[in-house]
Scaffold this motif. Structure first.
Motif, PDB file in Angstrom:
ATOM      1  N   SER A  65       0.758  -1.069  -0.077  1.00 49.73           N
ATOM      2  CA  SER A  65      -0.180  -0.069   0.236  1.00 49.73           C
ATOM      3  C   SER A  65       0.888   1.319  -0.038  1.00 49.73           C
ATOM      4  N   ASP A 116     -10.908  -0.607   0.073  1.00 45.23           N
ATOM      5  CA  ASP A 116     -10.269   0.004   1.386  1.00 45.23           C
ATOM      6  C   ASP A 116     -10.331  -0.908   2.433  1.00 45.23           C
ATOM      7  N   GLY A 165      -5.325   5.539   1.000  1.00 37.54           N
ATOM      8  CA  GLY A 165      -3.982   5.714   1.743  1.00 37.54           C
ATOM      9  C   GLY A 165      -3.311   7.024   1.732  1.00 37.54           C
TER      10      GLY A 165
END
Length: 581
Positions: free
Chosen positions: A351, A382, A455
């Motif tokens: 990520s 997510d 993120g």
């Protein structure tokens, strides 16, 4: 507050489409009361509790947002306003910077300019997400590495900040937060797999928006939150402790700038737990010297250059010559900060938020030969679950990823403990959601939690596709929409995960000559990190736990309560200016 912060930028605490917690005296008529097993001050999704049609919608302004303890208190707003590109320029112009001189004959280092009490030693640290955002903004084949060099040229080069201002001041050292990140990854993995006293599942703590939310609205999750500092905080502690001890100067003479993708990082820098009163063990709480004096975001880098009449995109992409660089006072820490911090091509599986979860999974798998990592997609992109499965098929370690506040709400609901009923023999309130007396989230060992959907490359301080400078550079003349923003984030992510061939070759040599360990997990050696941290503890004479750990506490909300008078507000703000939340 920074002039560039708008309501649209607050998605690093409240994502678009989510309503603020509004003081009750300004709300429309109260809707039907939520059930008792729901959260007391939960963030309310638009339309979840529809107001009567006769009432106009509540208007939420930025002022309301900053005055409410559900998000950012007025005291915090003042602290954040002290961290901006204008504040940076003001500090640079206060007095001539402290100068470091090294005697080539015996290698001794001398600090010049201490007779002026306003003189500072300027140091900075830069996040990889910021470099990715600026690389995407620059376009034309500019890599994350190029953007990092451009930032260094701005902060320390002859054609950057040094070319202007009252004293032609510049930064002596610019570090990459990847160095502190590698230490945080190892420390976090050891915490998650060791004999930690934290409640399971352990929740990551590197996102300040998530930590702020937990402290103010869901204190029952605080026993779950990792005690390891974030890379920003750890880098601040590392720089201030090492430089103050090796140079023999007070930490208040060292001024540390952090360049981050997130406005909430400004709040993190203001925490009283992240001051020298903790690692020095003296002084009054809240009155210490901050480990991070100022945080500016990727957007503010562009405003910084504009304020000095510079064009960031025309800055040199070359490294500052070695002859112009000042060696760091301690060679072991110099190797760690400025060599081992060089990052190659990150694994997309990790990520864009630093890779806490991914590294911990790798760490567990490395201790169980023959094991494998399995991934299960969640209800949206997510959310995901991960398992380390042994060769025999048994689950060794189970973890999850929750990004964005809508998903975080589901997580904290699962972790909410059942309340005992007042009726004799009755089932505990909320017990129907629990299994065998445990909270519903306790099947996980570890959860990576980030406030921003997608993120850290999607942080509120990152450059957006509809920012005027990007619209002008793209030359479309049309206001970009959600699809264009999605494509833009893909470009930022591509820059984050990319690395050119020369960078990869440099990092391969660095790993062989600097680390030289056989216990690599990914590209990080836990034994090298432990040895480096032990050296850091020795040169500073500070216990390593005090250096790398922090704490959290419940923050009592003032939503719906009577407001302070002017005198009370001044007293509160005056007490906060010293360095704490």
């Amino acid at each position: 507050m920074s002039a560039i912060l708008s309501a649209d930028d607050l998605n690093d605490f409240i994502s678009p489409g989510v309503a603020c917690i509004k003081p009750v005296e300004t709300l429309p008529a109260a809707p039907e009361q939520p059930k008792e097993n729901e959260l007391e001050h939960e963030v309310v999704i638009d339309g979840q509790y529809p107001a009567p049609s006769t009432d106009a919608p509540a208007q939420i302004s930025l002022t309301d947002c900053l005055a409410c303890s559900g998000c950012v208190t007025s005291a915090e707003a003042v602290l954040v306003s002290l961290q901006s590109h204008n504040e940076l320029l003001s500090v640079l112009d206060q007095a001539p910077a402290l100068q470091i001189r090294r005697n080539d004959a015996d290698g001794t280092i001398k600090v010049e300019g201490l007779e002026n009490p306003d003189s500072k030693l300027f140091v900075a640290s830069v996040s990889p997400q910021t470099r990715a955002s600026l690389a995407a903004a620059a376009g034309h084949g500019v890599t994350k590495r190029d953007a990092g060099r451009m930032i260094t040229q701005l902060l320390a080069g002859c054609d950057g900040l040094k070319a202007g201002g009252k004293w032609n001041n510049a930064f002596t050292w610019i570090a990459d937060t990847n160095a502190a990140r590698t230490a945080c990854l190892v420390l976090g993995a050891e915490e998650a797999t060791g004999d930690s006293k934290l409640a399971k599942p352990i929740l990551t703590s590197s996102c300040p928006g998530w930590v702020c939310y937990a402290e103010k609205t869901h204190p029952y999750v605080l026993p779950h939150i990792s005690k390891i500092k974030s890379p920003q905080a750890l880098m601040g502690t590392l720089l201030k402790t090492t430089l103050s001890r090796t140079l023999g100067i007070s930490p208040d003479r060292i001024w540390h700038l952090a360049v981050m993708p997130c406005f909430d990082k400004k709040l993190e820098a203001s925490r009283e737990e992240l001051t020298d009163t903790i690692w020095n063990g003296n002084g009054q709480p809240g009155r210490g010297v901050r480990d991070v004096d100022c945080v500016i975001t990727s957007k503010e880098i562009l405003m910084l250059t504009e304020s000095r009449g510079l064009d960031f995109f025309n800055l040199s992409r070359e490294s500052i010559p070695v002859s112009s660089r000042m060696p760091f006072p301690d060679p072991v820490m110099e190797e760690f900060i400025f060599s081992s911090s060089k990052s190659g091509r990150p694994d997309p599986a990790a990520s864009t938020s630093g890779g806490n979860l991914y590294y911990t999974l790798q760490y567990v798998a490395s201790r169980h030969p023959g094991s494998r990592i399995e991934t299960t997609r969640g209800r949206n992109v997510d959310v995901a679950e991960f398992s380390v499965v042994s060769a025999s098929g048994a689950i060794i370690f189970k973890a999850a990823r929750y990004y964005g506040f809508r998903n975080i709400q589901n997580l904290v609901r699962k972790l909410k403990p059942a309340r005992p009923s007042r009726m004799p023999g009755a089932r505990a309130v909320g017990a129907s959601r629990k299994a065998a007396g445990k909270t519903a989230g306790s099947e996980y060992h570890y959860v990576e939690v980030m406030a921003c959907p997608g993120g850290c490359t999607n942080g509120g301080g990152q450059i957006k596709v509809d920012d005027p400078i990007i619209v002008e550079r793209k030359g479309s003349g049309l206001k970009p929409g959600p699809q264009e923003q999605k494509q833009w984030l893909a470009e930022v992510d591509e820059a984050y995960f990319s690395a050119d061939d020369s960078e990869l070759e440099s990092n391969e040599g660095s790993a062989q000559t600097q680390v030289g360990r056989s216990d690599l997990v990914g590209d990080i050696s836990p034994s090298y990190i432990r040895d480096t941290l032990a050296h850091w503890s020795r040169i500073t004479s500070i216990d390593i736990d005090r250096l790398v750990s922090t704490n959290y506490r419940e923050v009592i909300s003032d939503v719906g309560k009577s407001k302070m008078n002017d005198t009370e507000r001044v007293v509160q703000l005056a007490s906060k200016i010293g360095g704490g939340w």
